[in-house]
Design an enzyme around this catalytic site. Structure first.
Site, short mmCIF file in Angstrom:
data_model
loop_
_atom_site.label_atom_id
_atom_site.label_comp_id
_atom_site.label_asym_id
_atom_site.label_seq_id
_atom_site.Cartn_x
_atom_site.Cartn_y
_atom_site.Cartn_z
N ASP A 266 0.88 -1.16 0.00
CA ASP A 266 0.00 0.00 0.00
C ASP A 266 0.92 1.22 0.00
O ASP A 266 2.12 1.12 0.31
CB ASP A 266 -0.85 -0.05 1.27
CG ASP A 266 -1.52 1.27 1.58
OD1 ASP A 266 -2.22 1.79 0.70
OD2 ASP A 266 -1.32 1.78 2.69
N ASP B 42 -0.23 5.15 0.82
CA ASP B 42 -0.50 6.20 1.82
C ASP B 42 -0.66 5.60 3.22
O ASP B 42 -1.51 4.76 3.44
CB ASP B 42 -1.76 6.97 1.42
CG ASP B 42 -1.55 7.73 0.12
OD1 ASP B 42 -2.25 7.42 -0.86
OD2 ASP B 42 -0.64 8.56 0.07
N GLU C 182 -0.87 11.46 4.65
CA GLU C 182 -2.21 12.05 4.74
C GLU C 182 -2.26 13.40 5.45
O GLU C 182 -2.67 14.41 4.86
CB GLU C 182 -3.17 11.07 5.45
CG GLU C 182 -3.38 9.76 4.71
CD GLU C 182 -4.18 9.89 3.41
OE1 GLU C 182 -4.38 8.87 2.73
OE2 GLU C 182 -4.59 11.03 3.06
N GLU D 169 -13.94 10.50 -4.14
CA GLU D 169 -15.01 9.94 -3.30
C GLU D 169 -15.05 10.66 -1.96
O GLU D 169 -16.11 10.89 -1.39
CB GLU D 169 -14.74 8.44 -3.09
CG GLU D 169 -14.86 7.60 -4.38
CD GLU D 169 -13.61 7.66 -5.26
OE1 GLU D 169 -12.65 8.39 -4.91
OE2 GLU D 169 -13.61 7.01 -6.33
N HIS E 260 -10.21 17.77 -7.83
CA HIS E 260 -9.22 16.71 -7.57
C HIS E 260 -7.98 16.88 -8.44
O HIS E 260 -6.85 16.60 -8.00
CB HIS E 260 -9.86 15.33 -7.79
CG HIS E 260 -9.05 14.24 -7.20
ND1 HIS E 260 -8.37 13.32 -7.96
CD2 HIS E 260 -8.74 13.96 -5.91
CE1 HIS E 260 -7.71 12.50 -7.17
NE2 HIS E 260 -7.92 12.86 -5.92
N THR F 278 -4.99 3.12 -3.48
CA THR F 278 -6.17 3.86 -3.92
C THR F 278 -5.78 5.20 -4.54
O THR F 278 -6.54 5.78 -5.31
CB THR F 278 -7.08 4.13 -2.69
OG1 THR F 278 -7.33 2.89 -2.04
CG2 THR F 278 -8.38 4.78 -3.09
N ASN G 187 0.65 10.36 -8.13
CA ASN G 187 1.09 10.57 -6.75
C ASN G 187 2.11 9.52 -6.35
O ASN G 187 3.04 9.79 -5.59
CB ASN G 187 -0.10 10.51 -5.79
CG ASN G 187 -1.09 11.63 -6.00
OD1 ASN G 187 -0.77 12.62 -6.67
ND2 ASN G 187 -2.28 11.50 -5.44
C1 XBP Z 1 -5.16 6.30 0.51
C2 XBP Z 1 -6.34 6.94 -0.11
C3 XBP Z 1 -6.12 7.95 -1.19
C4 XBP Z 1 -5.42 9.18 -0.61
C5 XBP Z 1 -5.66 10.40 -1.45
O1 XBP Z 1 -4.73 5.36 -0.43
O2 XBP Z 1 -7.45 6.60 0.24
O3 XBP Z 1 -7.39 8.32 -1.67
O4 XBP Z 1 -5.96 9.46 0.68
O5 XBP Z 1 -5.19 10.18 -2.75
P1 XBP Z 1 -3.88 4.03 0.02
P2 XBP Z 1 -6.13 10.58 -4.00
O6 XBP Z 1 -3.85 3.97 1.54
O7 XBP Z 1 -4.65 2.88 -0.61
O8 XBP Z 1 -2.51 4.24 -0.57
O9 XBP Z 1 -6.65 11.96 -3.72
O10 XBP Z 1 -5.21 10.53 -5.20
O11 XBP Z 1 -7.20 9.53 -4.02
MG MG Z 2 -3.01 3.25 3.22
#
Ligand code: XBP
Ligand code: MG
Length: 252
Positions: free
Chosen positions: A9, A11, A18, A55, A82, A123, A128
């Site tokens: 994963d 983020d 975040e 979302e 976005h 996600t 990014n």
């Molecule tokens: C984390 C998410 C992403 C990011 C924001 O993804 O839910 O939506 O918060 O990025 P993960 P975007 O933990 O699966 O890496 O604005 O590009 O969606």
């Molecule tokens: Mg994550």
């Protein structure tokens, strides 16, 4: 089963993106767009229950603000917001302001030396991922990963298993020959839903979530000079996650 690949994963797992990355990027985008919205750390923690930036904006409008989402052009507004946010977020990453979490670079380098295949299942938006890998890991780090499964490439985002199933298909491997790394309940549901044994490393936004079914729940992947804290699972006395420990877990 012989361990062949690691699926990460992004983020919260590769880096704590975040609070100081995505969140300020959203707020800068709202300001540029002329909206008086501002997501403080507490509000953002609530909104993180929804994966996907687009979302998440829709969820905010639906639950927390008076904006009428049925108005004409709402979907276009979300897409434009976005796009602006992604520009701000990749700019934050390009300034090197979001470091990798403990043990991530060490484990990735060990995995490459050991011949383990690497993949990403996230996600977040693909650009990014590229920006984070290039600016926080290594200039050529995108090439370290055989598969980068990200964002809208699948119809259903985490906690649905789609993104991990997509990555496994691209790898051509069964889940039994792989291990996944996650940071959140949504992520763990997704990886387990795809049949993957999963190591969870907590962060400030996820340390109160439920991680039943995880192979281990750790504070981070640890370093020899900075051992991790073990909240669940058995690291067999090791203070950090090594390829050797992963192979023992995979073959157990
Ligand atoms: C984390 C998410 C992403 C990011 C924001 O993804 O839910 O939506 O918060 O990025 P993960 P975007 O933990 O699966 O890496 O604005 O590009 O969606
Ligand atoms: Mg994550």
């Amino acid at each position: 089963m012989v361990l062949k690949a690691l699926l990460f994963d992004v983020d919260g797992t590769l880096a704590d993106t975040e609070r100081d990355g995505h969140r300020p990027a959203f707020n800068q985008a709202f300001k540029e767009y002329g909206l008086d919205w501002h997501w403080d750390e507490a509000m953002y923690g609530k909104l993180l229950t929804v994966t996907g930036g687009k979302e998440r904006i829709r969820y905010y409008v639906e639950c927390f603000c008076t904006q009428d989402e049925s108005q004409l052009g709402f979907d276009d507004m979300v897409s434009e917001l976005h796009r602006i946010k992604t520009r701000y977020y990749t700019a934050i990453l390009s300034e090197g302001r979001i470091p990798l979490r403990p043990g991530v670079k060490r484990l990735l380098q060990e995995a490459r030396t050991s011949g383990l295949r690497l993949a990403i299942a996230t996600t977040t938006t693909p650009e990014n991922v590229t920006a984070l890998l290039r600016h926080s890991l290594a200039e050529d780090a995108v090439g370290w990963f055989e598969v980068i499964a990200a964002g809208d490439v699948v119809p259903a985002k985490k906690p649905a298993p789609d993104i991990y199933q997509f990555a496994l298909r691209e790898l051509g491997l069964p889940p039994s020959e792989c291990l996944a790394f996650e940071d959140s309940e949504n992520g763990l549901k997704s990886s387990i839903g795809a049949g993957l044994r999963t190591v969870v490393t907590l962060n400030g936004y996820t340390d109160e979530q439920a991680f039943g079914g995880a192979l281990a729940v750790l504070s981070d992947l640890g370093e020899p000079h900075a051992p991790c804290h073990v909240l669940a699972g058995d690291t067999q006395g090791s203070g950090w996650v090594s390829v050797e420990l992963l192979q023992r877990w995979a073959e157990a």
